[in-house]
Write an enzyme that holds these catalytic residues in place. Structure first.
Site, short mmCIF file in Angstrom:
data_model
loop_
_atom_site.label_atom_id
_atom_site.label_comp_id
_atom_site.label_asym_id
_atom_site.label_seq_id
_atom_site.Cartn_x
_atom_site.Cartn_y
_atom_site.Cartn_z
N GLU A 75 -7.93 27.65 -12.08
CA GLU A 75 -7.76 28.33 -11.00
C GLU A 75 -7.99 29.93 -11.35
OE1 GLU A 75 -3.58 27.16 -11.60
OE2 GLU A 75 -3.38 26.33 -9.64
N LEU A 114 -6.45 20.24 -5.43
CA LEU A 114 -5.56 20.88 -4.06
C LEU A 114 -4.80 21.84 -4.64
CD1 LEU A 114 -5.94 19.87 -1.26
CD2 LEU A 114 -3.95 18.84 -1.37
N ASP A 115 -5.05 23.04 -4.10
CA ASP A 115 -4.44 24.43 -4.71
C ASP A 115 -3.25 24.59 -3.61
OD1 ASP A 115 -3.79 26.76 -6.36
OD2 ASP A 115 -4.59 27.72 -4.45
N ASP A 165 0.95 -1.29 0.15
CA ASP A 165 -0.11 0.00 -0.07
C ASP A 165 1.04 1.24 0.03
OD1 ASP A 165 -2.33 -1.31 0.13
OD2 ASP A 165 -2.34 -1.34 2.26
N ASP A 213 -9.41 22.40 -9.61
CA ASP A 213 -8.16 22.24 -9.05
C ASP A 213 -8.49 21.45 -7.67
OD1 ASP A 213 -5.74 22.16 -7.75
OD2 ASP A 213 -5.14 24.47 -8.25
N GLU A 247 -7.42 19.65 -13.08
CA GLU A 247 -6.07 19.79 -13.16
C GLU A 247 -4.99 18.69 -13.11
OE1 GLU A 247 -3.56 23.42 -10.86
OE2 GLU A 247 -3.36 21.33 -10.05
N GLU A 248 -5.49 17.65 -12.49
CA GLU A 248 -4.94 16.31 -12.39
C GLU A 248 -5.02 15.43 -13.31
OE1 GLU A 248 -2.42 15.95 -10.15
OE2 GLU A 248 -2.83 17.71 -8.80
N ASP A 294 -3.02 15.52 -3.12
CA ASP A 294 -3.82 16.25 -4.48
C ASP A 294 -4.60 14.97 -5.04
OD1 ASP A 294 -0.99 15.50 -5.22
OD2 ASP A 294 -0.84 17.48 -5.89
P1 AHG Z 1 -0.98 23.66 -7.52
O1 AHG Z 1 -0.65 23.32 -6.05
O2 AHG Z 1 -2.57 23.69 -7.50
O3 AHG Z 1 -0.20 23.26 -8.43
O4 AHG Z 1 -1.12 25.21 -7.61
C1 AHG Z 1 0.13 26.12 -7.08
C2 AHG Z 1 0.03 27.42 -7.73
C3 AHG Z 1 -0.83 28.49 -7.07
O5 AHG Z 1 -1.67 28.13 -6.11
C4 AHG Z 1 0.41 29.34 -6.44
O6 AHG Z 1 -0.06 30.71 -6.37
C5 AHG Z 1 1.60 29.21 -7.45
O7 AHG Z 1 1.09 27.89 -7.96
C6 AHG Z 1 2.77 29.15 -6.64
O8 AHG Z 1 3.70 29.06 -7.74
P2 AHG Z 1 5.37 29.47 -7.37
O9 AHG Z 1 5.85 28.50 -6.40
O10 AHG Z 1 6.03 29.70 -8.85
O11 AHG Z 1 5.17 30.83 -6.91
MN MN Z 2 -3.44 25.31 -8.25
MN MN Z 3 -3.35 21.55 -7.56
#
Ligand code: AHG
Ligand code: MN
Ligand code: MN
Length: 343
Positions: free
Chosen positions: A274, A117-118, A63, A115, A92-93, A69
């Site tokens: 986003e 998990l952002d 497992d 998205d 997004e995934e 995410d």
């Molecule tokens: P995710 O985790 O969905 O990939 O999104 C991350 C995004 C956004 O939420 C954030 O403002 C930006 O990427 C950060 O990017 P940097 O590290 O380049 O600043």
């Molecule tokens: Mn994001």
């Molecule tokens: Mn994401």
């Protein structure tokens, strides 16, 4: 005592104010609320999951603890698939969109984009993350399968959008194009309860939010604007989760920027998952959102599912100010004559 209004009660009450009032949209928002509660439960024990994950690897059970995410993505997809209230999902995934079968052969008339998990790089260090979502009415015939074009709609076509923030408390903020409202999860009863009615973004604020580490990679007009923010003694806040950064700006005012860099010439953030949903929310709250070429985000044609864009979003007066810097400092393209003279 104040009356408690749960998310479900609020959605049902609002259903009749909504021009496309149908149970389907109500159901979709509720499905997203349920998925958010499940994701919240896992986010809250993410550190614990890592410990369990390490133990599992050692006992060779095979497992592997899923990255959060991927977990969030699966939960959202399964909540939406089980209810059959939408006919398609784009995440997004996932590289491609997913077709959802309707119940009793009845195809749904909405598609959902998200998205899951952002800001997921924040998870390991206990910093807030979010889920961002948007809902569109399908354009293709309801009798057939969902099509790519059902997802490639402009942000201005959104029927609803929102985000969930897994922070010091868990909050769901959404709009169906009739103002923005926020709901805080009360863990004791397991319900999102109305906590922020008719959210209005301040006309300006004291915060700017940008990855200033990339300063030297930005175009000159953006550097001049950031210099101006520094001159004005604005406070820099950058969480690395767009949903969280926008949330602060929505309540306290400010501007969020993600301009083009050498690594991301079109910008990094995704239009569909986003930028469009968050721009919809910010505009609904009285704010503005545009790309670094000064086009309104919600008007940008969507050509493919994972399209990226630059963005400047937040308090209206601050976005206008950024616009005036771009108008003033953008270098004109080099003419043929200048090019030849340089040789
Ligand atoms: P995710 O985790 O969905 O990939 O999104 C991350 C995004 C956004 O939420 C954030 O403002 C930006 O990427 C950060 O990017 P940097 O590290 O380049 O600043
Ligand atoms: Mn994001
Ligand atoms: Mn994401």
């Amino acid at each position: 005592m104040n009356e408690i209004v749960t998310l479900d009660e609020f959605i049902i009450k609002r259903q009749k104010d909504f021009q496309y009032a149908t149970g389907e949209l109500t159901g979709l928002l509720r499905d997203i609320g349920v998925a958010a509660k499940i994701i919240n439960r896992e986010v809250n024990k993410a550190g614990l999951l890592n410990i369990l994950g390490a133990a599992k690897v050692e006992n060779a059970s095979g497992d592997v603890v899923q990255k959060l995410d991927i977990y969030a993505n699966e939960k959202l997809i399964s909540c939406l698939q089980n209810s059959g209230e939408c006919c398609g999902i784009a995440s997004e995934e996932n590289e491609d969109f997913i077709k959802v079968d309707g119940i009793d052969g009845q195809n749904g008339k909405y598609v959902v984009v998200f998205d899951p998990l952002d800001g997921s790089s924040n998870i390991d260090v206990n910093v807030s993350v979010g889920t961002i979502f948007g809902i569109y009415r399908r354009k293709s015939d309801k009798k057939g399968d969902v099509q790519l074009n059902d997802f490639l709609q402009k942000g201005s076509d959104l029927v609803a959008a929102g985000y969930v923030l897994y922070g010091t408390s868990t909050l769901l903020v959404y709009s169906t194009g009739n103002g923005v409202n926020g709901f805080t999860l009360d863990p004791t009863i397991g319900e999102f309860c109305l906590s922020h009615k008719n959210i209005q973004i301040p006309k300006r604020g004291n915060y700017y939010s940008v990855n200033q580490g990339y300063y030297l990679k930005f175009d000159v007009e953006m550097r001049r604007y950031i210099d101006y923010c520094c001159d004005m003694n604005l406070r820099l806040r950058y969480i690395g989760s767009m949903a969280s950064d926008i949330h602060r700006i929505l309540f306290q005012g400010g501007i969020f920027l993600y301009p083009n860099t050498r690594k991301y010439p079109q910008g990094k953030l995704r239009l569909l998952y986003e930028c469009n949903p968050l721009s919809f929310i910010v505009e609904q709250a009285g704010g503005k959102a545009m790309n670094c070429k000064l086009n309104r985000i919600l008007d940008i044609p969507t050509e493919h599912l994972h399209q990226r864009t630059t963005i400047a979003i937040g308090s209206p007066d601050m976005v206008d100010e950024m616009k005036s810097f771009v108008e003033r400092y953008t270098m004109p393209p080099i003419s043929k004559a200048e090019e030849n003279a340089a040789i």
